[in-house]
Design an enzyme around this catalytic site. Structure first.
Site, short mmCIF file in Angstrom:
data_model
loop_
_atom_site.label_atom_id
_atom_site.label_comp_id
_atom_site.label_asym_id
_atom_site.label_seq_id
_atom_site.Cartn_x
_atom_site.Cartn_y
_atom_site.Cartn_z
N HIS A 1 -10.05 -5.24 -3.22
CA HIS A 1 -9.03 -5.57 -2.87
C HIS A 1 -9.26 -6.03 -1.48
CE1 HIS A 1 -9.78 -1.14 -2.62
NE2 HIS A 1 -9.10 -1.14 -1.52
N ASP B 1 0.73 -1.15 -0.18
CA ASP B 1 -0.11 -0.07 -0.12
C ASP B 1 0.83 1.35 0.12
OD1 ASP B 1 -3.27 0.52 1.02
OD2 ASP B 1 -1.80 2.39 1.00
P1 AMP Z 1 -9.61 1.46 -0.07
O1 AMP Z 1 -9.97 2.77 0.89
O2 AMP Z 1 -10.30 0.10 0.73
O3 AMP Z 1 -10.41 1.84 -1.27
O4 AMP Z 1 -8.08 1.21 -0.09
C1 AMP Z 1 -7.48 1.64 -1.17
C2 AMP Z 1 -6.07 1.69 -0.76
O5 AMP Z 1 -5.29 1.83 -1.73
C3 AMP Z 1 -5.67 2.83 0.23
O6 AMP Z 1 -4.85 2.33 1.50
C4 AMP Z 1 -4.63 3.42 -0.69
O7 AMP Z 1 -3.47 4.01 0.19
C5 AMP Z 1 -4.17 2.43 -1.60
N1 AMP Z 1 -3.47 2.83 -2.94
C6 AMP Z 1 -4.16 3.96 -3.68
N2 AMP Z 1 -3.40 4.18 -4.74
C7 AMP Z 1 -2.52 3.21 -4.57
C8 AMP Z 1 -1.17 2.92 -5.65
N3 AMP Z 1 -0.96 3.62 -6.65
N4 AMP Z 1 -0.37 2.07 -5.25
C9 AMP Z 1 -0.63 1.30 -3.86
N5 AMP Z 1 -1.47 1.60 -3.10
C10 AMP Z 1 -2.37 2.56 -3.45
#
Ligand code: AMP
Ligand code: ZN
Length: 103
Positions: free
Chosen positions: A97, A31
């Site tokens: 995810h 993440d």
């Molecule tokens: P959610 O709130 O469950 O949709 O979680 C989305 C997660 O994706 C968050 O914890 C973000 O920090 C993570 N995230 C967003 N963009 C990226 C990226 N490019 N690479 C890695 N993690 C990401």
């Protein structure tokens, strides 16, 4: 692959993201904004918006087995998993995810 989906782009290799683990069905990467010392995201390669849109029992099994496989691979015995479903529950990326959080 869905247009304008950040996780589809990551899976496609657009950002050269390092995969901690990969099978034909899923990838696992770190993440970008970790909320624990270890914070991984396990993501199906198929674009599915959220858990509510997934009816494929085999894929669901593959995802949960993937959690066990990747944590075993990195030697993480104790961890928390989280799936946010829907905007009000905090889902920000609309490609299913599983968060894996550990110390
Ligand atoms: P959610 O709130 O469950 O949709 O979680 C989305 C997660 O994706 C968050 O914890 C973000 O920090 C993570 N995230 C967003 N963009 C990226 C990226 N490019 N690479 C890695 N993690 C990401
Ligand atoms: Zn996607």
């Amino acid at each position: 692959m869905a247009e304008d989906c950040i996780f589809c782009k990551i899976i496609n290799g657009d950002f050269n993201t390092e995969f901690v683990y990969e099978t034909d069905k899923l990838v696992v990467f770190k993440d970008i904004n970790p909320k624990a010392p270890i914070h991984l995201l396990l993501v199906p390669k198929m674009h599915v918006e959220s858990l509510n849109e997934l009816d494929d029992k085999e894929l669901l099994g593959d995802l949960m087995m993937g959690v066990k496989e990747v944590t075993k691979k990195i030697g993480l015995k104790s961890y928390r998993t989280q799936i946010n479903t829907g905007k009000e529950a905090g889902q920000e990326v609309f490609h299913l995810h599983i968060h894996i959080l550990g110390k």
